[in-house]
Design a protein around this motif. Structure first.
Motif, PDB file in Angstrom:
ATOM      1  N   UNK A  74       0.816  -1.205   0.000  1.00  0.00           N
ATOM      2  CA  UNK A  74       0.000   0.000   0.000  1.00  0.00           C
ATOM      3  C   UNK A  74       0.853   1.260   0.000  1.00  0.00           C
ATOM      4  N   UNK A  75       0.361   2.284  -0.666  1.00  0.00           N
ATOM      5  CA  UNK A  75       0.932   3.619  -0.578  1.00  0.00           C
ATOM      6  C   UNK A  75      -0.140   4.541  -0.039  1.00  0.00           C
ATOM      7  N   UNK A 120      -4.566  14.009  -4.380  1.00  0.00           N
ATOM      8  CA  UNK A 120      -4.696  12.736  -5.076  1.00  0.00           C
ATOM      9  C   UNK A 120      -3.394  12.095  -5.506  1.00  0.00           C
ATOM     10  N   UNK A 121      -2.275  12.787  -5.383  1.00  0.00           N
ATOM     11  CA  UNK A 121      -0.992  12.183  -5.736  1.00  0.00           C
ATOM     12  C   UNK A 121      -0.573  11.155  -4.687  1.00  0.00           C
ATOM     13  N   UNK A 122       0.135  10.098  -5.138  1.00  0.00           N
ATOM     14  CA  UNK A 122       0.588   9.099  -4.175  1.00  0.00           C
ATOM     15  C   UNK A 122       1.954   9.474  -3.614  1.00  0.00           C
ATOM     16  N   UNK A 171       1.128   6.283  14.125  1.00  0.00           N
ATOM     17  CA  UNK A 171       2.190   6.524  13.165  1.00  0.00           C
ATOM     18  C   UNK A 171       1.653   7.252  11.945  1.00  0.00           C
ATOM     19  N   UNK A 172       2.535   7.950  11.277  1.00  0.00           N
ATOM     20  CA  UNK A 172       2.178   8.650  10.043  1.00  0.00           C
ATOM     21  C   UNK A 172       3.397   8.710   9.145  1.00  0.00           C
ATOM     22  N   UNK A 173       3.204   8.372   7.882  1.00  0.00           N
ATOM     23  CA  UNK A 173       4.295   8.398   6.915  1.00  0.00           C
ATOM     24  C   UNK A 173       3.705   8.752   5.571  1.00  0.00           C
ATOM     25  N   UNK A 174       4.020   9.952   5.074  1.00  0.00           N
ATOM     26  CA  UNK A 174       3.406  10.398   3.825  1.00  0.00           C
ATOM     27  C   UNK A 174       1.897  10.484   3.991  1.00  0.00           C
ATOM     28  N   UNK A 175       1.165   9.793   3.126  1.00  0.00           N
ATOM     29  CA  UNK A 175      -0.292   9.792   3.203  1.00  0.00           C
ATOM     30  C   UNK A 175      -0.871   8.674   4.028  1.00  0.00           C
ATOM     31  N   UNK A 176      -0.024   7.844   4.641  1.00  0.00           N
ATOM     32  CA  UNK A 176      -0.479   6.708   5.444  1.00  0.00           C
ATOM     33  C   UNK A 176      -0.519   7.096   6.916  1.00  0.00           C
ATOM     34  N   UNK A 177      -1.611   6.742   7.578  1.00  0.00           N
ATOM     35  CA  UNK A 177      -1.703   6.874   9.033  1.00  0.00           C
ATOM     36  C   UNK A 177      -2.080   5.520   9.631  1.00  0.00           C
ATOM     37  N   UNK A 178      -1.657   5.297  10.872  1.00  0.00           N
ATOM     38  CA  UNK A 178      -1.992   4.053  11.556  1.00  0.00           C
ATOM     39  C   UNK A 178      -2.244   4.352  13.023  1.00  0.00           C
TER      40      UNK A 178
END
Length: 362
Positions: free
Chosen positions: A225-226, A232-234, A312-319
């Motif tokens: 996943x990204x 909208x950009x990955x 956690x957060x990295x770029x557009x990913x959060x957890x």
């Protein structure tokens, strides 16, 4: 399956510890149905899992074309929680002590105040070390230049920024930063004689059955996943491996559930060690060791609930990885698009609503 496993635990011998109570299978599924209802209303795009000490349930959330529930995600700073467990394992073996200056373990490490900074300070972010996040950002301010694949690779080991002048006296104030955990990783490698990736694999991933999870190396481009930015950009340009001990773990959510389950059942840490890890300090915003630990009221629960949270957060990913230790339940949520989780202690917001559904079903 759940009943068979529970029966096996009961029959394991008179001297065995009694099994930890778990809700019956139907109750777990009911909780997951409540979570999905809330997640749908919040329009979350991502994935969730709810785990107890034996089983889990979960689903993809939002539009998920060409994806499966076993696709790996970046775990971002949940990596720090895993590294904290590795530290406490070495404390149990007498190789490390939380309140001994790190210079005793890595004499040649050129870190400011190494003769006074302890592992407890590093894990609670009170070391006073420089913050790697103060390095130069890319033109869009989406990540640091040093974390991009197209940027020159930093030298091996700890980021040069982390070796700079201290920002504060050790133990004086809380200042969240990745440098702290990078230094912890170096200490672990020094005392065990193992690269961090191999250490985590042997002592945590293998023991918990996390067969699809790895600590990504710098330069690797693993599938999975990204995240996506508001336009909208990955964020596929981010080299996750460059985060190292501070955020380079990648794996499917079910493996994170296995990690939580291994913690809840004592497979990774002894009870005293886990209690030490989860002891939040009110003076530090309830920071514990690699996690935050606090008690909050939730909608529908008769009493306040103790929570152990790692985000956690990295770029557009959060957890969000949140364990309710007195309930033996863990809620895991990943998102791949902007989402405001809010703060559960404010009595509102995404995390508050999801936890209320998971722990306090109607």
């Amino acid at each position: 399956m759940r009943l068979f496993l529970l029966a096996a635990l009961v029959a394991s011998g008179a001297g065995a510890k009694p099994p930890i109570p778990v809700p019956p299978g139907d109750a777990l599924l009911d909780r997951c149905a409540a979570i999905e209802s809330v997640a749908g209303a919040l329009k979350i795009s991502g994935q969730y899992l709810l785990s107890d000490t034996i089983d889990d349930c979960g689903n993809l959330l939002g539009p998920q074309e060409y994806r499966t529930s076993e696709t790996p995600w970046r775990w971002a700073s949940v990596t720090k929680q895993i590294v904290a467990v590795a530290v406490l394992q070495q404390v149990e073996r007498g190789k490390l002590a939380l309140d001994t200056p790190i210079a005793a373990y890595v004499p040649k490490l050129k870190v400011a105040n190494a003769d006074r900074i302890t592992l407890r300070m590093l894990l609670q972010h009170t070391s006073g070390l420089p913050n790697v996040e103060e390095g130069p950002a890319d033109p869009r301010k989406e990540t640091l230049v040093q974390y991009r694949y197209d940027a020159p690779a930093p030298p091996p080991g700890i980021s040069p920024i982390c070796l700079g002048k201290a920002k504060a006296e050790p133990g004086v104030r809380f200042d969240y930063n990745n440098c702290d955990t990078e230094v912890v990783g170096a200490v672990l490698e020094a005392v065990t004689g193992m690269p961090l990736a191999k250490l985590l694999d042997a002592e945590i991933l293998a023991k918990a059955g996390m067969t699809a999870t790895v600590l990504v190396a710098p330069g690797e481009k693993p599938s999975g996943r990204v995240g996506y930015f508001p336009d909208g950009r990955d964020d596929a340009f981010i080299d996750v491996g460059r985060f190292g001990a501070a955020g380079a773990v990648r794996g499917p959510p079910r493996d994170l559930a296995k990690f939580d389950r291994a913690l809840m059942t004592g497979q990774l840490l002894k009870p005293d060690s886990r209690a030490e890890m989860e002891r939040g300090n009110p003076k530090l915003g309830y920071a514990a060791l690699g996690v935050w630990s606090y008690t909050v009221p939730l909608k529908g629960c008769a009493t306040p609930q103790k929570l152990v949270e790692r985000r956690g957060e990295n770029g557009g990913v959060q957890v969000r990885n949140i364990i309710a230790p007195e309930r033996n339940l863990a809620l895991i949520v990943f998102t791949d698009r902007p989402f405001d989780f809010g703060e559960p202690w404010q009595g509102k917001g995404g995390t508050y609503d999801l936890l209320s559904a998971a722990l306090c079903p109607a």
